[in-house]
Design a protein around this motif. Sequence first.
Motif, PDB file in Angstrom:
ATOM      1  N   PRO A  43      -8.720  -6.669  -9.375  1.00 45.60           N
ATOM      2  CA  PRO A  43      -9.914  -6.082  -8.760  1.00 45.60           C
ATOM      3  C   PRO A  43      -9.672  -5.670  -7.321  1.00 45.60           C
ATOM      4  O   PRO A  43      -8.966  -6.348  -6.570  1.00 45.60           O
ATOM      5  CB  PRO A  43     -10.937  -7.230  -8.851  1.00 45.60           C
ATOM      6  N   TYR A  44     -10.263  -4.539  -6.935  1.00 41.37           N
ATOM      7  CA  TYR A  44     -10.202  -4.078  -5.552  1.00 41.37           C
ATOM      8  C   TYR A  44     -11.433  -4.617  -4.834  1.00 41.37           C
ATOM      9  O   TYR A  44     -12.565  -4.279  -5.174  1.00 41.37           O
ATOM     10  CB  TYR A  44     -10.162  -2.555  -5.502  1.00 41.37           C
ATOM     11  N   SER A  45     -11.211  -5.459  -3.833  1.00 37.54           N
ATOM     12  CA  SER A  45     -12.304  -6.187  -3.189  1.00 37.54           C
ATOM     13  C   SER A  45     -13.336  -5.268  -2.559  1.00 37.54           C
ATOM     14  O   SER A  45     -14.521  -5.587  -2.513  1.00 37.54           O
ATOM     15  CB  SER A  45     -11.742  -7.147  -2.135  1.00 37.54           C
ATOM     16  N   GLY A  46     -12.908  -4.095  -2.060  1.00 38.58           N
ATOM     17  CA  GLY A  46     -13.832  -3.202  -1.398  1.00 38.58           C
ATOM     18  C   GLY A  46     -14.936  -2.680  -2.300  1.00 38.58           C
ATOM     19  O   GLY A  46     -16.026  -2.345  -1.832  1.00 38.58           O
ATOM     20  N   LEU A 365     -17.891  -2.682   6.268  1.00 42.65           N
ATOM     21  CA  LEU A 365     -19.075  -1.991   5.774  1.00 42.65           C
ATOM     22  C   LEU A 365     -19.683  -2.869   4.690  1.00 42.65           C
ATOM     23  O   LEU A 365     -19.071  -3.093   3.641  1.00 42.65           O
ATOM     24  CB  LEU A 365     -18.708  -0.613   5.217  1.00 42.65           C
ATOM     25  N   ILE A 366     -20.865  -3.399   4.965  1.00 45.55           N
ATOM     26  CA  ILE A 366     -21.523  -4.348   4.062  1.00 45.55           C
ATOM     27  C   ILE A 366     -22.498  -3.586   3.185  1.00 45.55           C
ATOM     28  O   ILE A 366     -23.500  -3.049   3.665  1.00 45.55           O
ATOM     29  CB  ILE A 366     -22.258  -5.438   4.858  1.00 45.55           C
ATOM     30  N   GLN A 371     -27.039   1.405  -2.634  1.00 44.84           N
ATOM     31  CA  GLN A 371     -26.335   2.597  -2.158  1.00 44.84           C
ATOM     32  C   GLN A 371     -26.599   2.861  -0.676  1.00 44.84           C
ATOM     33  O   GLN A 371     -26.657   4.006  -0.229  1.00 44.84           O
ATOM     34  CB  GLN A 371     -26.690   3.823  -3.010  1.00 44.84           C
ATOM     35  N   ARG A 372     -26.723   1.780   0.055  1.00 39.49           N
ATOM     36  CA  ARG A 372     -26.771   1.838   1.516  1.00 39.49           C
ATOM     37  C   ARG A 372     -25.796   0.786   2.043  1.00 39.49           C
ATOM     38  O   ARG A 372     -25.362  -0.099   1.305  1.00 39.49           O
ATOM     39  CB  ARG A 372     -28.178   1.572   2.054  1.00 39.49           C
ATOM     40  N   ALA A 373     -25.454   0.894   3.314  1.00 38.59           N
ATOM     41  CA  ALA A 373     -24.493  -0.053   3.888  1.00 38.59           C
ATOM     42  C   ALA A 373     -24.784  -0.269   5.361  1.00 38.59           C
ATOM     43  O   ALA A 373     -25.415   0.560   6.030  1.00 38.59           O
ATOM     44  CB  ALA A 373     -23.061   0.443   3.707  1.00 38.59           C
ATOM     45  N   ILE A 374     -24.306  -1.416   5.854  1.00 34.95           N
ATOM     46  CA  ILE A 374     -24.388  -1.771   7.270  1.00 34.95           C
ATOM     47  C   ILE A 374     -22.973  -1.770   7.825  1.00 34.95           C
ATOM     48  O   ILE A 374     -22.058  -2.333   7.235  1.00 34.95           O
ATOM     49  CB  ILE A 374     -25.032  -3.156   7.458  1.00 34.95           C
TER      50      ILE A 374
END
Length: 780
Positions: A43-46, A365-366, A371-374
């Motif tokens: 798995p790719y963690s991102g 990027l959290i 479909q939004r991020a901080i």
Amino acid sequence: MPVETDLVLIGGGHSHAIAIKDFAMNPMSGVRLTLITDVYHTPYSGMLPGYVAGLYTFDQCHIDLRPLAKFAGARIFVDRAIGLDLERNQVICANRPPVAFDVLSIDIGSTPASLTVPGAREYTIPVKPISKFLTYWHEITTTVAQSPEQKICIGIVGGGVGGVELAFAVQSHLHQIYQDARQPTNNLELHLFHRTTRLLPGRHRWVGKQVEKILKSRGVVLHLEENVTGVKSKDRQDIDFASDAPMNERKIPDFAPKIIECNSGLQIECDILFWVTQASAAPWLQTAGLATDASGFILVNDKLQSISHPQVFAAGDVATMVNHSRPKAGVFAVRQGKPLLENLQRALQKKPLKSFIPQKKFLILIGTGDQRAIASRGKMGFGPESLLWRWKDRIDRKFMDKFTNLKMEGRSYPSSGKGKSRKRKDSQIMHCAGCGAKVGSKVLEKVLHHIQQQTHRDDILIGINTFDDAAVVRVPEDKVMVQTIDYFPALVDDPYLLGKIATNHCLSDLFAMGATPQSALAIATIPYASSTQQEDDLYQLLLGATEILNQAGAVLMGGHTTEGAELAFGLTCNGLAFSEKLLYNSGMQSGDVLILTKPLGTGVLFAADMRLRAKGRWIESAIKSMLVSNQNAAKLLLEYGATACTDVTGFGLVGHLLEMVKASQVAVELEMEAISVLPGVVEILQQGIFSSLYPENLRMSASIQNSEQVSTHVLYPLLFDPQTSGGLLATVPAESASACLQALQQEYSESRIIGRVLTKSEVSRGEWHSPYEVIFVRGT
């Protein structure tokens, strides 16, 4: 070039994935690359939070290691490393012989920290290893989708980035399931436990406050400054999600109520509890003697080299740089890939290593699950915004694109120049033919000394333990000898696995005739390499073969070896049987039912594998099927009165069935839809990929009376697909067919009734105006 040195990688983490891809672009002469991994898909963690949230598919966020390894010309051994012998330079594995190395690199990520909280080990689901967590998550989403009207309470322990992103993702995905089922989203109750006063303590205070605000607005219950001190089962059921047992032996989450106890006296009842606290390293790293930090992570210098063992390197979460301590984050693992490979190659070439200094500040990027991020970097923070999610999505997809759509065309091969590549020339090295191609006597002597056979038979008069020119066997007066031979190039990179698969394949001819295996002679082609590497390859090959032979009650008596460009293996197998109890392919009777004991598709799957078009999990299923012996199936078929039998191998289902039909002078009706198929076969057939033997086998379609009507069926080409270690194809009387199938499916779950032998009246009347020795196929 002959193999001279072994570079071994343990784990398919981000750093190793990048290193393997770069190795393909810059191969080294005489260096054999081997990847040891317990999973085909890493798995790719991102992208994992997005996957949990339902925003990505499995393939979009997983690196398929099998085509990647094949692209790099690397061997891939699918097993779990459990130790190191640093004196002999060997990797100890759970289910296969040790793997020798000259230079070793480790990138296995982290494992759940020692769960000292009472009940945590028994009643929680750890988020790491991620591949195991995703198995549980799939079960949870499936259960919720099946019963969306039921309320569920989920707890998450850990308020770092991992715990926060998991909370966002879990809530988003389950809410979508409830909305699709027109059920209220408050059927989900979500709790987040964290021991400090604020979330995300490693990031700027603003980010933690912003995340806290969003979670509260979505109804997530936050328990800050709450240290979980115990977990217990409300109804005292025995559940074990975090054990070290194999996945297929573990119980899946069953929503049994659990009580979470905190140091403040707070008690919360939850159905599912995720554990996302700080992880540690696999304990075997420290046990092996490697220098590690307090959490068991490998201590490495600026060259990503173990400070205690220079032949060992490490990267990703499993490594701690002594001079540049950094958080365990995927961004560092990704950036370590290129310098890691460069230093591995320099170590093999005895060149000075280069230092790598990771950046001090890094952007995260959290994802908030919608479909939004901080964004967070140092003291800067921004969001949540959809623009940031699109940015993050673009970055992640660009990274994953490196490992997809790989092609073998135009590949270069290493020359004798160091690190450079050129097109292969057949005249590069002249190897002897004839007896000069044999593997050296010392190599053979050492291997045979180490092969321990568990089975000893009195009817083997001269075998592997002597130096006579031939083996000698005794055949009892009341029995006959049944002999068969098979030999083929390696389907898989692992010689130990090849030994098992090839032996199963070779023995199947004996089982199909009702014979009991007695003995075997092996023939092996070992790739050009140093004597040390050849000894290791031959040992693993013969070990795999003898393990299967011993299970069948047979012994390896001897054989022959040659050197060659590629690994290949085969056996001459001897079996004993009572002549009156032999099974033939000519015994089919009108009205009999046709049974096939294994699914079809190994030919097209490995044809796609050669083109890097097969997913690792498809090949994993094919290998699992090929490792299943036909011995017990043959016993059951005999028990239920089988009238004819053969094994399905190179000529495909129709080819072997046609042999039976002609020998028995009958006609057969096949049910296309009843045939069991391996995972991935339909997708590959739709791409127009077939085995190289398929065109020749297709000629036998002339014996299918209604071929024009059924040739458009998506599975029609599978009738002509050559199989390796395929199933048994047998006819049994109609009255015993149901009981026979039920007994077979206890061990051979993919066994199916796929057709019947037609009676004379059925052949001559109605739509079947045809002579015997033909096949009719029914299929929609």
